[in-house]
Design an enzyme around this catalytic site. Structure first.
Site, PDB file in Angstrom:
ATOM      1  N   ALA A   1       0.867  -1.172   0.000  1.00 42.32           N
ATOM      2  CA  ALA A   1       0.000   0.000   0.000  1.00 42.32           C
ATOM      3  C   ALA A   1       0.904   1.223   0.000  1.00 42.32           C
ATOM      4  O   ALA A   1       2.043   1.159   0.476  1.00 42.32           O
ATOM      5  CB  ALA A   1      -0.876  -0.015   1.244  1.00 42.32           C
TER       6      ALA A   1
ATOM      7  N   GLY B   1       0.462  -4.913   1.004  1.00 47.12           N
ATOM      8  CA  GLY B   1      -0.730  -4.927   0.158  1.00 47.12           C
ATOM      9  C   GLY B   1      -0.493  -5.604  -1.186  1.00 47.12           C
ATOM     10  O   GLY B   1      -1.439  -6.109  -1.804  1.00 47.12           O
TER      11      GLY B   1
ATOM     12  N   GLU C   1      -0.849  -9.209  -0.452  1.00 44.70           N
ATOM     13  CA  GLU C   1      -2.276  -9.403  -0.156  1.00 44.70           C
ATOM     14  C   GLU C   1      -3.093  -9.408  -1.455  1.00 44.70           C
ATOM     15  O   GLU C   1      -4.042 -10.171  -1.599  1.00 44.70           O
ATOM     16  CB  GLU C   1      -2.763  -8.311   0.805  1.00 44.70           C
ATOM     17  CG  GLU C   1      -2.170  -8.485   2.202  1.00 44.70           C
ATOM     18  CD  GLU C   1      -2.508  -7.331   3.133  1.00 44.70           C
ATOM     19  OE1 GLU C   1      -2.138  -6.186   2.799  1.00 44.70           O
ATOM     20  OE2 GLU C   1      -3.131  -7.555   4.170  1.00 44.70           O
TER      21      GLU C   1
ATOM     22  N   GLU D   1       4.384  -5.295   7.374  1.00 45.05           N
ATOM     23  CA  GLU D   1       3.634  -4.236   8.054  1.00 45.05           C
ATOM     24  C   GLU D   1       4.081  -3.981   9.489  1.00 45.05           C
ATOM     25  O   GLU D   1       4.119  -2.837   9.938  1.00 45.05           O
ATOM     26  CB  GLU D   1       2.123  -4.546   8.033  1.00 45.05           C
ATOM     27  CG  GLU D   1       1.458  -4.275   6.693  1.00 45.05           C
ATOM     28  CD  GLU D   1       1.511  -5.452   5.746  1.00 45.05           C
ATOM     29  OE1 GLU D   1       2.311  -6.382   5.960  1.00 45.05           O
ATOM     30  OE2 GLU D   1       0.748  -5.433   4.765  1.00 45.05           O
TER      31      GLU D   1
HETATM   32  N1  COA Z   1       4.578   3.059  -0.624  1.00 43.47           N
HETATM   33  C1  COA Z   1       4.971   4.202  -1.171  1.00 43.47           C
HETATM   34  N2  COA Z   1       6.092   4.320  -1.914  1.00 43.47           N
HETATM   35  C2  COA Z   1       6.827   3.215  -2.091  1.00 43.47           C
HETATM   36  C3  COA Z   1       6.490   1.974  -1.546  1.00 43.47           C
HETATM   37  C4  COA Z   1       5.277   1.916  -0.776  1.00 43.47           C
HETATM   38  N3  COA Z   1       4.843   0.771  -0.238  1.00 43.47           N
HETATM   39  N4  COA Z   1       7.426   1.070  -1.887  1.00 43.47           N
HETATM   40  C5  COA Z   1       8.319   1.727  -2.639  1.00 43.47           C
HETATM   41  N5  COA Z   1       7.980   3.022  -2.758  1.00 43.47           N
HETATM   42  C6  COA Z   1       8.682   4.086  -3.487  1.00 43.47           C
HETATM   43  C7  COA Z   1       9.886   4.590  -2.710  1.00 43.47           C
HETATM   44  O1  COA Z   1       9.497   5.545  -1.743  1.00 43.47           O
HETATM   45  C8  COA Z   1      10.709   5.184  -3.831  1.00 43.47           C
HETATM   46  O2  COA Z   1      10.163   6.413  -4.193  1.00 43.47           O
HETATM   47  P1  COA Z   1      11.135   7.701  -4.452  1.00 43.47           P
HETATM   48  O3  COA Z   1      12.030   7.275  -5.579  1.00 43.47           O
HETATM   49  O4  COA Z   1      10.206   8.789  -4.805  1.00 43.47           O
HETATM   50  O5  COA Z   1      11.888   7.879  -3.165  1.00 43.47           O
HETATM   51  C9  COA Z   1      10.449   4.218  -4.993  1.00 43.47           C
HETATM   52  O6  COA Z   1       9.238   3.556  -4.681  1.00 43.47           O
HETATM   53  C10 COA Z   1      11.521   3.191  -5.163  1.00 43.47           C
HETATM   54  O7  COA Z   1      11.703   2.503  -3.951  1.00 43.47           O
HETATM   55  P2  COA Z   1      13.120   2.319  -3.219  1.00 43.47           P
HETATM   56  O8  COA Z   1      12.858   2.101  -1.763  1.00 43.47           O
HETATM   57  O9  COA Z   1      14.030   3.425  -3.581  1.00 43.47           O
HETATM   58  O10 COA Z   1      13.646   0.979  -3.900  1.00 43.47           O
HETATM   59  P3  COA Z   1      14.678  -0.074  -3.293  1.00 43.47           P
HETATM   60  O11 COA Z   1      15.018  -0.989  -4.411  1.00 43.47           O
HETATM   61  O12 COA Z   1      15.758   0.601  -2.563  1.00 43.47           O
HETATM   62  O13 COA Z   1      13.817  -0.897  -2.195  1.00 43.47           O
HETATM   63  C11 COA Z   1      11.875  -2.067  -1.369  1.00 43.47           C
HETATM   64  C12 COA Z   1      12.744  -1.710  -2.595  1.00 43.47           C
HETATM   65  C13 COA Z   1      10.645  -2.804  -1.882  1.00 43.47           C
HETATM   66  C14 COA Z   1      12.665  -2.988  -0.427  1.00 43.47           C
HETATM   67  C15 COA Z   1      11.492  -0.773  -0.611  1.00 43.47           C
HETATM   68  O14 COA Z   1      10.935   0.133  -1.554  1.00 43.47           O
HETATM   69  C16 COA Z   1      10.472  -0.971   0.483  1.00 43.47           C
HETATM   70  O15 COA Z   1      10.809  -1.461   1.550  1.00 43.47           O
HETATM   71  N6  COA Z   1       9.194  -0.567   0.226  1.00 43.47           N
HETATM   72  C17 COA Z   1       8.162  -0.614   1.213  1.00 43.47           C
HETATM   73  C18 COA Z   1       7.671  -2.032   1.414  1.00 43.47           C
HETATM   74  C19 COA Z   1       6.613  -2.087   2.479  1.00 43.47           C
HETATM   75  O16 COA Z   1       6.857  -1.864   3.643  1.00 43.47           O
HETATM   76  N7  COA Z   1       5.381  -2.408   2.039  1.00 43.47           N
HETATM   77  C20 COA Z   1       4.271  -2.563   2.931  1.00 43.47           C
HETATM   78  C21 COA Z   1       3.492  -1.315   3.023  1.00 43.47           C
HETATM   79  S1  COA Z   1       2.121  -1.523   4.117  1.00 43.47           S
END
Ligand code: COA
Length: 260
Positions: A66, A112, A115, A135
């Site tokens: 999400a 999400g 999910e 989460e």
């Molecule tokens: N919500 C909002 N933005 C998200 C996102 C999310 N769940 N997951 C990734 N993004 C965005 C990042 O903020 C980033 O945006 P920016 O370039 O404007 O800063 C872009 O997507 C790329 O992500 P980034 O974190 O730079 O990539 P990465 O390869 O370093 O890491 C992940 C990849 C998936 C490990 C990392 O993005 C992450 O941990 N995301 C969140 C996962 C999460 O907790 N999901 C559950 C949400 S309830």
């Protein structure tokens, strides 16, 4: 259908829905959830669509969760509303769709995103996919059905571990615990989905939609799945598809199901 956050295409009775926010790793914001709801609603009613494939754009993510930026400042009421509305509009909606939905998990499927994949009728993954429910690392719990569907798919103990550790598992581990059915290379992912869709399409759409309902009944509170199966089984005998399927078998030919 015109959308800003998703792409929808159709080919040979297969509709492909692609979540298209690659710069945000296809994170599910409100607008994307609304567009997905509209797309699935429309595709379910389309006579020329027999299977729906759901995937993410780019080579990095299916859906990374999400959209955290949208809910970071929510109140208790807003948080509850977010989960309820999302579950109704998208997750439960997909699970109960009468048209089969396959998730092609082509990268990160987190929170999400996982999910969403779990709400689909089954999942296949590319070998670069990583899955998890992170989460609790954000101080929240899965709110789009993750605490319910993950134990259904992988068992309670493994689900507890995945949820409590907030860890990510690679595709082969996801296959070993029953979360995905197949793992292939990224290049092989969509061809595999098409092959599975083609196999599904040879069968009666009416019977398939009844089977989806009967299988789902197993997981509904206060519903006796065996009774749902008996009723749905009986109804099949009144369908044109049943008439065609049995007649074709006896005439030693391939059936052409009218889907009625
Ligand atoms: N919500 C909002 N933005 C998200 C996102 C999310 N769940 N997951 C990734 N993004 C965005 C990042 O903020 C980033 O945006 P920016 O370039 O404007 O800063 C872009 O997507 C790329 O992500 P980034 O974190 O730079 O990539 P990465 O390869 O370093 O890491 C992940 C990849 C998936 C490990 C990392 O993005 C992450 O941990 N995301 C969140 C996962 C999460 O907790 N999901 C559950 C949400 S309830």
């Amino acid at each position: 259908m015109k959308f800003n956050n998703i792409l929808v295409s159709k080919n040979n009775n297969l509709a492909t829905v692609t979540i298209n926010r690659p710069k945000k790793l296809n994170a599910l914001n409100k607008a994307t959830i609304e567009e997905l709801n509209e797309a699935f609603e429309t595709l379910q009613d389309a006579n020329d669509v027999k299977v729906i494939l759901l995937t993410g754009s780019g080579d990095k993510a299916f859906v990374a969760g999400a959209d955290i930026s949208e809910f970071a400042h929510f109140s208790v009421d807003e948080g509850g509303f977010l989960a309820r509305k999302g579950q109704e509009m998208l997750f439960n909606f997909i699970e109960n769709l009468s048209t089969p939905v396959i998730a092609a998990v082509n990268g990160f499927a987190l929170g999400g995103g996982l999910e969403l994949a779990m709400a689909c009728h089954f999942r296949i993954a590319s070998n670069n996919a990583k899955m998890g429910l992170p989460e609790v690392s954000l101080g929240v719990i899965p709110g789009y059905g993750g605490t319910q569907r993950l134990p259904q798919l992988v068992g309670k103990g493994k689900a507890m571990e995945l949820i409590m550790t907030a860890g990510m598992i690679p595709a082969d581990e996801a296959k070993a615990c029953g979360l995905v059915n197949y793992v292939v290379t990224p290049e092989e992912l969509l061809p595999l989905a098409e092959k599975l869709a083609a196999k599904i399409m040879r069968n009666s759409p009416v019977a398939i939609s009844s089977a989806i309902r009967a299988v789902n009944a197993n997981f509904e509170d206060g519903v006796n799945g065996f009774d749902v199966e008996i009723e749905a089984f009986g109804k099949c005998f009144g369908t044109q598809d049943f008439n065609e399927g049995t007649t074709a078998f006896l005439e030693k030919r391939k059936p052409i199901f009218p889907g009625l």
